[in-house]
Design an enzyme around this catalytic site. Structure first.
Site, PDB file in Angstrom:
ATOM      1  N   ASN A   1       0.584  -1.108   0.071  1.00  0.00           N
ATOM      2  CA  ASN A   1       0.115  -0.060   0.043  1.00  0.00           C
ATOM      3  C   ASN A   1       1.136   1.140   0.085  1.00  0.00           C
ATOM      4  OD1 ASN A   1      -1.930   2.120   0.588  1.00  0.00           O
ATOM      5  ND2 ASN A   1      -2.684   1.063   2.352  1.00  0.00           N
TER       6      ASN A   1
ATOM      7  N   ARG B   1      -2.551  -1.893  -3.466  1.00  0.00           N
ATOM      8  CA  ARG B   1      -3.699  -1.366  -3.145  1.00  0.00           C
ATOM      9  C   ARG B   1      -3.604  -0.093  -4.153  1.00  0.00           C
ATOM     10  NH1 ARG B   1      -5.567   2.169   1.824  1.00  0.00           N
ATOM     11  NH2 ARG B   1      -7.547   2.664   1.305  1.00  0.00           N
TER      12      ARG B   1
ATOM     13  N   HIS C   1     -12.890   2.628   0.013  1.00  0.00           N
ATOM     14  CA  HIS C   1     -12.660   1.502   0.919  1.00  0.00           C
ATOM     15  C   HIS C   1     -13.464   0.468   0.564  1.00  0.00           C
ATOM     16  CE1 HIS C   1     -13.029   4.724   4.287  1.00  0.00           C
ATOM     17  NE2 HIS C   1     -11.958   4.928   3.950  1.00  0.00           N
TER      18      HIS C   1
ATOM     19  N   GLY D   1     -13.410   4.502  10.736  1.00  0.00           N
ATOM     20  CA  GLY D   1     -12.170   4.620  11.501  1.00  0.00           C
ATOM     21  C   GLY D   1     -11.919   6.119  11.258  1.00  0.00           C
ATOM     22  N   ASN D   2     -10.522   6.452  11.231  1.00  0.00           N
ATOM     23  CA  ASN D   2     -10.282   7.833  10.714  1.00  0.00           C
ATOM     24  C   ASN D   2     -10.943   8.179   9.672  1.00  0.00           C
ATOM     25  OD1 ASN D   2      -8.738  10.026  11.351  1.00  0.00           O
ATOM     26  ND2 ASN D   2      -6.838   9.379   9.924  1.00  0.00           N
ATOM     27  N   GLY D   3     -11.025   7.434   8.435  1.00  0.00           N
ATOM     28  CA  GLY D   3     -11.613   7.544   7.359  1.00  0.00           C
ATOM     29  C   GLY D   3     -12.984   6.929   7.750  1.00  0.00           C
TER      30      GLY D   3
ATOM     31  N   ARG E   1     -11.837  15.142   8.150  1.00  0.00           N
ATOM     32  CA  ARG E   1     -12.402  15.741   6.783  1.00  0.00           C
ATOM     33  C   ARG E   1     -13.834  15.818   7.280  1.00  0.00           C
ATOM     34  NH1 ARG E   1     -11.124  10.368   3.458  1.00  0.00           N
ATOM     35  NH2 ARG E   1      -9.538   9.600   5.201  1.00  0.00           N
TER      36      ARG E   1
ATOM     37  N   ASP F   1      -8.633  12.215  17.192  1.00  0.00           N
ATOM     38  CA  ASP F   1      -8.764  10.861  17.634  1.00  0.00           C
ATOM     39  C   ASP F   1     -10.155  10.664  18.258  1.00  0.00           C
ATOM     40  OD1 ASP F   1      -8.357   8.526  19.305  1.00  0.00           O
ATOM     41  OD2 ASP F   1      -6.141   8.838  18.809  1.00  0.00           O
TER      42      ASP F   1
ATOM     43  N   ARG G   1     -10.847   8.572  20.503  1.00  0.00           N
ATOM     44  CA  ARG G   1     -10.666   8.022  21.823  1.00  0.00           C
ATOM     45  C   ARG G   1     -10.810   9.294  22.770  1.00  0.00           C
ATOM     46  NH1 ARG G   1      -5.843   4.040  20.337  1.00  0.00           N
ATOM     47  NH2 ARG G   1      -5.859   5.826  18.920  1.00  0.00           N
TER      48      ARG G   1
ATOM     49  N   ASN H   1     -13.358  -1.030  17.865  1.00  0.00           N
ATOM     50  CA  ASN H   1     -13.141  -0.895  19.191  1.00  0.00           C
ATOM     51  C   ASN H   1     -14.050  -0.098  20.442  1.00  0.00           C
ATOM     52  OD1 ASN H   1     -10.215  -2.086  19.096  1.00  0.00           O
ATOM     53  ND2 ASN H   1      -9.920  -0.255  17.346  1.00  0.00           N
TER      54      ASN H   1
ATOM     55  N   GLU I   1      -8.149  -5.617   5.038  1.00  0.00           N
ATOM     56  CA  GLU I   1      -7.855  -5.290   3.698  1.00  0.00           C
ATOM     57  C   GLU I   1      -6.650  -5.911   2.904  1.00  0.00           C
ATOM     58  OE1 GLU I   1      -8.895  -0.777   3.325  1.00  0.00           O
ATOM     59  OE2 GLU I   1      -8.419  -1.392   5.125  1.00  0.00           O
TER      60      GLU I   1
HETATM   61  P1  ADP Z   1      -7.538   4.560   9.284  1.00  0.00           P
HETATM   62  O1  ADP Z   1      -8.726   5.115   8.423  1.00  0.00           O
HETATM   63  O2  ADP Z   1      -6.429   5.452   9.325  1.00  0.00           O
HETATM   64  O3  ADP Z   1      -7.243   3.051   8.815  1.00  0.00           O
HETATM   65  P2  ADP Z   1      -8.515   3.212  11.837  1.00  0.00           P
HETATM   66  O4  ADP Z   1      -9.509   2.098  11.067  1.00  0.00           O
HETATM   67  O5  ADP Z   1      -7.182   2.595  12.343  1.00  0.00           O
HETATM   68  O6  ADP Z   1      -8.083   4.626  10.772  1.00  0.00           O
HETATM   69  O7  ADP Z   1      -8.978   4.064  12.811  1.00  0.00           O
HETATM   70  C1  ADP Z   1      -8.476   5.033  13.658  1.00  0.00           C
HETATM   71  C2  ADP Z   1      -9.520   5.506  14.603  1.00  0.00           C
HETATM   72  O8  ADP Z   1      -9.973   4.425  15.535  1.00  0.00           O
HETATM   73  C3  ADP Z   1      -9.028   6.789  15.509  1.00  0.00           C
HETATM   74  O9  ADP Z   1      -9.887   7.683  15.712  1.00  0.00           O
HETATM   75  C4  ADP Z   1      -8.816   5.746  17.084  1.00  0.00           C
HETATM   76  O10 ADP Z   1      -9.213   6.830  17.902  1.00  0.00           O
HETATM   77  C5  ADP Z   1     -10.000   5.081  16.937  1.00  0.00           C
HETATM   78  N1  ADP Z   1     -10.102   3.966  17.935  1.00  0.00           N
HETATM   79  C6  ADP Z   1      -8.868   2.932  17.865  1.00  0.00           C
HETATM   80  N2  ADP Z   1      -9.158   2.293  19.186  1.00  0.00           N
HETATM   81  C7  ADP Z   1     -10.164   3.017  19.851  1.00  0.00           C
HETATM   82  C8  ADP Z   1     -11.110   2.684  21.189  1.00  0.00           C
HETATM   83  N3  ADP Z   1     -10.554   1.704  21.747  1.00  0.00           N
HETATM   84  N4  ADP Z   1     -12.007   3.455  21.404  1.00  0.00           N
HETATM   85  C9  ADP Z   1     -12.315   4.690  20.501  1.00  0.00           C
HETATM   86  N5  ADP Z   1     -11.774   4.799  19.127  1.00  0.00           N
HETATM   87  C10 ADP Z   1     -10.694   3.877  18.845  1.00  0.00           C
END
Ligand code: ADP
Length: 395
Positions: free
Chosen positions: A7, A88, A177, A207-209, A238, A280, A282, A332, A381
């Site tokens: 990737n 990818r 995605h 996730g982040n995206g 975003r 983030d 979290r 998570n 992925e």
């Molecule tokens: P990417 O799009 O970069 O692949 P990910 O799928 O890894 O992103 O997701 C990242 C997000 O997941 C972040 O916002 C992170 O805070 C969140 N995250 C990871 N672990 C936890 C958790 N235990 N509780 C809440 N959010 C979480």
């Protein structure tokens, strides 16, 4: 068969080496800061002598380009024969509706798609060309982020803009995605013993995206990311959906350039923009649980954005059988899963609270008497890219 999954980002290279015969991950890692001073590789290998523990190493130095980065990765995995490489690739446009073996003609077509993904597509091509040079004779396969969504019908992929913009510039919804939505939707049906072609599903990759996808009759009906990976739900940095008239307003009244607007929407908005503190999830959760503002409003906005798509897709498909949660946040965060499910009661969905306190597992979290099954499936992925690669090179 050993498959290297790559990737390539503009300054990064994520890799995973899999033995496809037993699906074991032999090595994986991330090269960061390619072409920038102070590069770094985080590399992990499976150490059989230590009972299959992961051996970690971090290496730093200077790497000028993707060729040098790949060369370094290959040094780290020296001794393991690579039979095929799966790449990818972010954009397949309308040309690629599934994964393909890379030829010079395919590369030419990928180059033509650069305007649609100016940051990612050139990096993906650099990764492909580095492999061709360093691993001559090893087949390369492109697995596209967009391909899975190519089954969308015009009523879902067209924007209500002048039609010639679609014809002339390819302005339409592509969705992203795709590898993840493809993987988790198939895996959910496998776990639940359901017929993929007969199950109405909504997959939430958050996730982040983030993106939400509706799947019916084994095909994507609609997905929330659009022409670029900006539309749809709120993401880390975003903005997701906004009134697009805000942009000319800012250009006129805040003296912002096109580049400023682009940076604002992609890098300074989302969770980061509205909270003013963090992208983030979290951290936002922590403050939300403490009842603080603006995080409480941020969490409500974030949840609403996802619910809006869930509701719309239930309406399009005239119902839903399975909802799949995946990616960093929904794999998570028990809290985010709960906040969403509290608003799905109207569909006869109930969260089984006793099953919701976990991270990163395949698990059904709706009660047995729920009318719709809600399942968490951690995305993979790399495994999906390896699967597609193995399928193509074996034919
Ligand atoms: P990417 O799009 O970069 O692949 P990910 O799928 O890894 O992103 O997701 C990242 C997000 O997941 C972040 O916002 C992170 O805070 C969140 N995250 C990871 N672990 C936890 C958790 N235990 N509780 C809440 N959010 C979480």
């Amino acid at each position: 068969m050993n498959i290297l999954v790559l990737n390539s980002g503009s300054s990064s290279l994520k890799y995973q080496l899999l033995n496809w015969d037993n699906q074991e991950v032999l090595a994986k890692g991330l090269v960061e800061r390619i072409g920038i001073e102070g590069w770094m590789i985080k590399h992990k290998t499976l150490d059989k002598s230590a009972g299959n523990e992961r051996k970690k190493s971090e290496i730093a130095g200077n790497l000028a380009n993707h060729n040098e980065a790949l060369g370094k990765v290959l040094e780290l995995i020296a001794g393991i024969k690579i039979d095929a490489v799966g790449h990818r690739v972010v954009h397949g446009g309308e040309l690629f509706t599934s994964s393909v073996l890379i030829t010079s003609e395919v590369k030419e077509q990928l180059r033509k798609l650069i305007p649609l993904a100016p940051l990612h597509q050139p990096a993906n091509l650099m990764g492909i060309e580095a492999c061709e040079e360093i691993l001559p004779g090893v087949p390369n396969v492109a697995v596209f982020d967009t391909a899975f969504h190519q089954t969308m019908k015009p009523e879902h992929y067209l924007y209500a803009l002048p039609r010639e913009l679609y014809e002339k510039y390819g302005i339409r919804r592509y969705g992203f995605h795709g590898t993840s939505h493809n993987y988790v939707s198939h895996r959910a049906c496998e776990i639940l013993g359901l017929d993929y072609a007969k199950t109405r599903m909504i997959t939430c990759h958050i996730g982040n995206g983030g993106s939400v996808t509706a799947i019916q009759n084994g095909e994507v009906v609609d997905t929330s990311l659009g022409f670029t990976p900006l539309e749809g739900v709120i993401m880390g940095t975003r903005c997701g959906d906004i009134d697009s008239a805000i942009l000319p307003f800012l250009a006129k009244n805040a003296n912002m350039s096109l580049e400023d607007l682009d940076t604002m929407m992609n890098k300074k908005s989302g969770l980061l923009g509205i909270s003013g503190v963090s992208s983030d999830h979290r951290e936002i959760e922590e403050w939300f649980l403490a009842g603080k503002e603006p995080e409480t409003t941020v969490m409500k906005m974030y949840t609403k954005g996802i619910l809006k798509y869930l509701g719309a897709y239930v309406a399009y498909m005239n119902g839903v059988d399975v909802i799949v949660f995946t990616a960093g946040i929904l794999e998570n965060s028990s809290l985010q899963r709960k906040l969403l499910m509290e608003n799905l009661w109207y569909l006869g969905i109930r969260l089984d609270e006793s099953k919701n306190d976990f991270r990163g597992e395949e698990r059904v979290i709706s009660t047995a008497d729920s009318k719709v099954t809600v399942i968490v499936v951690p995305t993979d992925e790399e495994l999906m890219i390896a699967k597609e690669t193995a399928m193509i090179v074996s034919h």
